[in-house]
Design a protein around this motif. Structure first.
Motif, mmCIF file in Angstrom:
data_model
loop_
_atom_site.group_PDB
_atom_site.id
_atom_site.type_symbol
_atom_site.label_atom_id
_atom_site.label_comp_id
_atom_site.label_asym_id
_atom_site.label_seq_id
_atom_site.Cartn_x
_atom_site.Cartn_y
_atom_site.Cartn_z
ATOM 1 N N ASP A 21 0.852 -1.183 0.000
ATOM 2 C CA ASP A 21 0.000 0.000 0.000
ATOM 3 C C ASP A 21 0.894 1.242 0.000
ATOM 4 N N PRO A 22 0.334 2.427 -0.254
ATOM 5 C CA PRO A 22 1.172 3.636 -0.326
ATOM 6 C C PRO A 22 1.986 3.917 0.937
ATOM 7 N N SER A 23 1.515 3.471 2.104
ATOM 8 C CA SER A 23 2.256 3.708 3.348
ATOM 9 C C SER A 23 3.425 2.733 3.505
ATOM 10 N N GLY A 24 3.397 1.624 2.767
ATOM 11 C CA GLY A 24 4.418 0.592 2.924
ATOM 12 C C GLY A 24 4.175 -0.313 4.117
ATOM 13 N N GLU A 25 3.050 -0.110 4.802
ATOM 14 C CA GLU A 25 2.738 -0.865 6.022
ATOM 15 C C GLU A 25 1.928 -2.133 5.761
ATOM 16 N N LYS A 26 1.412 -2.290 4.532
ATOM 17 C CA LYS A 26 0.577 -3.450 4.228
ATOM 18 C C LYS A 26 1.012 -4.103 2.926
ATOM 19 N N LEU A 27 0.779 -5.410 2.866
ATOM 20 C CA LEU A 27 1.116 -6.235 1.714
ATOM 21 C C LEU A 27 -0.179 -6.803 1.149
ATOM 22 N N LEU A 28 -0.296 -6.807 -0.163
ATOM 23 C CA LEU A 28 -1.475 -7.345 -0.828
ATOM 24 C C LEU A 28 -1.287 -8.834 -1.087
ATOM 25 N N ILE A 29 -2.238 -9.641 -0.626
ATOM 26 C CA ILE A 29 -2.193 -11.082 -0.866
ATOM 27 C C ILE A 29 -3.595 -11.546 -1.250
ATOM 28 N N ASN A 30 -3.652 -12.412 -2.251
ATOM 29 C CA ASN A 30 -4.915 -13.020 -2.666
ATOM 30 C C ASN A 30 -5.156 -14.317 -1.906
ATOM 31 N N ARG A 31 -6.410 -14.578 -1.615
ATOM 32 C CA ARG A 31 -6.855 -15.899 -1.172
ATOM 33 C C ARG A 31 -7.620 -16.450 -2.369
ATOM 34 N N GLU A 32 -7.091 -17.525 -2.963
ATOM 35 C CA GLU A 32 -7.618 -17.996 -4.241
ATOM 36 C C GLU A 32 -7.821 -19.506 -4.237
ATOM 37 N N PHE A 33 -8.979 -19.932 -4.754
ATOM 38 C CA PHE A 33 -9.211 -21.361 -4.882
ATOM 39 C C PHE A 33 -8.420 -21.876 -6.071
ATOM 40 N N ARG A 34 -7.605 -22.907 -5.836
ATOM 41 C CA ARG A 34 -6.800 -23.512 -6.896
ATOM 42 C C ARG A 34 -7.283 -24.942 -7.086
ATOM 43 N N LEU A 35 -7.827 -25.194 -8.253
ATOM 44 C CA LEU A 35 -8.433 -26.481 -8.558
ATOM 45 C C LEU A 35 -7.447 -27.634 -8.415
ATOM 46 N N ALA A 36 -6.199 -27.424 -8.833
ATOM 47 C CA ALA A 36 -5.204 -28.501 -8.764
ATOM 48 C C ALA A 36 -4.994 -28.980 -7.332
ATOM 49 N N MET A 37 -5.139 -28.088 -6.364
ATOM 50 C CA MET A 37 -4.975 -28.457 -4.961
ATOM 51 C C MET A 37 -6.311 -28.752 -4.288
ATOM 52 N N GLY A 38 -7.390 -28.292 -4.895
ATOM 53 C CA GLY A 38 -8.707 -28.494 -4.311
ATOM 54 C C GLY A 38 -8.933 -27.705 -3.043
ATOM 55 N N GLU A 39 -8.233 -26.573 -2.922
ATOM 56 C CA GLU A 39 -8.373 -25.754 -1.718
ATOM 57 C C GLU A 39 -7.957 -24.320 -2.003
#
Length: 146
Positions: A21-39
């Motif tokens: 984020d612009p402050s440098g205090e936060k990191l962007l991370i996705n929570r994503e369903f991945r079919l190959a792992m089934g989770e």
């Protein structure tokens, strides 16, 4: 062309975005369903480079499509790397930069992605409880331990 050339002489097919984020205090991370792992797994926003698209344009487009966020700037591009070297020759290129806005779920019905901004403390907690892609896990660990 030889098979060696075909494996090594091609452009990256994907972009991976490590966004703060612009402050440098936060990191962007996705929570994503991945079919190959089934989770669901945690990973950085990433996507394929469209034909005729330069990397900056691809990064901004993929970030917007997956998260709804605006790319503010790219601070650095890394050299391309292999995405899954044990099974294919796909290469991606990672950028580190800054994005802004509030994440929204991906509108693509074929993708189950929910992005969020995380503080260092929140990342440390996630690393103990959730599954990550390897690249994301390593970066998140190094970033959060500071």
């Amino acid at each position: 062309r030889t098979q060696f050339d075909q494996l090594h002489d091609h452009k990256p097919e994907a972009v991976i975005m490590i966004m703060h984020d612009p402050s440098g205090e936060k990191l962007l991370i996705n929570r994503e369903f991945r079919l190959a792992m089934g989770e669901f797994i945690y990973n950085f926003p990433a996507g394929l480079v469209d034909d005729g698209e330069d990397l900056d344009t691809s990064a901004a487009r993929e970030l917007r499509e997956e998260t709804g966020l605006k790319l503010v700037r790219i601070d650095e591009w890394m050299k391309e790397s292999y995405s899954a070297e044990g099974i294919c020759d796909e290469m991606g290129v990672v950028c580190v930069g800054v994005a802004e806005g509030e994440p929204v779920p991906s509108p693509d019905p074929e993708e189950e992605i929910l992005a969020a901004w995380y503080t260092k403390e929140e990342v440390r907690e996630l690393l103990q409880k959730e599954r990550f892609s390897g690249r994301t896990q390593l970066y998140a660990y190094m970033w959060a331990k500071e």
